[in-house]
Design a protein around this motif. Structure first.
Motif, PDB file in Angstrom:
ATOM      1  N   ILE A  13      45.199  33.567  40.485  1.00  0.00           N
ATOM      2  CA  ILE A  13      45.282  32.590  41.568  1.00  0.00           C
ATOM      3  C   ILE A  13      45.907  33.315  42.752  1.00  0.00           C
ATOM      4  O   ILE A  13      47.010  33.846  42.646  1.00  0.00           O
ATOM      5  CB  ILE A  13      46.136  31.373  41.170  1.00  0.00           C
ATOM      6  N   VAL A  36      40.695  31.132  43.033  1.00  0.00           N
ATOM      7  CA  VAL A  36      40.771  31.594  41.655  1.00  0.00           C
ATOM      8  C   VAL A  36      39.747  32.705  41.490  1.00  0.00           C
ATOM      9  O   VAL A  36      38.566  32.515  41.764  1.00  0.00           O
ATOM     10  CB  VAL A  36      40.487  30.452  40.649  1.00  0.00           C
ATOM     11  N   CYS A  61      42.181  26.861  35.848  1.00  0.00           N
ATOM     12  CA  CYS A  61      42.385  27.992  34.931  1.00  0.00           C
ATOM     13  C   CYS A  61      42.720  27.523  33.522  1.00  0.00           C
ATOM     14  O   CYS A  61      42.156  28.021  32.547  1.00  0.00           O
ATOM     15  CB  CYS A  61      43.501  28.906  35.444  1.00  0.00           C
TER      16      CYS A  61
END
Length: 74
Positions: A13, A36, A61
């Motif tokens: 990230i 991301v 994620c």
């Protein structure tokens, strides 16, 4: 100042200055959005998600990691 980056499994990230700023990596206090990056892709250049809040990027994620973990035999 170094760009803000958090590693979550096979993803990173990265804090950016958003689409209007050209999505340049920035420090945490200057972040407008978070991208991301799929770290398993060649050259770490494949974006899995862009222009998210940190919470949404984190959730993205963790959901992906949970799906992969659930598909593996235990």
């Amino acid at each position: 100042m170094r760009p803000f980056k958090v590693l979550v499994g096979g993803f990173a990230i990265v804090a950016t200055n958003g689409a209007e700023g050209g999505r340049q990596p920035v420090g945490k206090s200057d972040a407008v959005a978070f991208d991301v990056i799929d770290r398993k892709a060649a050259g770490n250049t494949k974006y899995a998600s862009r222009d998210q809040t940190f919470t949404d990027a984190w959730d993205f994620c963790t959901r992906r990691l949970a799906i992969v973990a659930a598909s593996r035999p235990h």
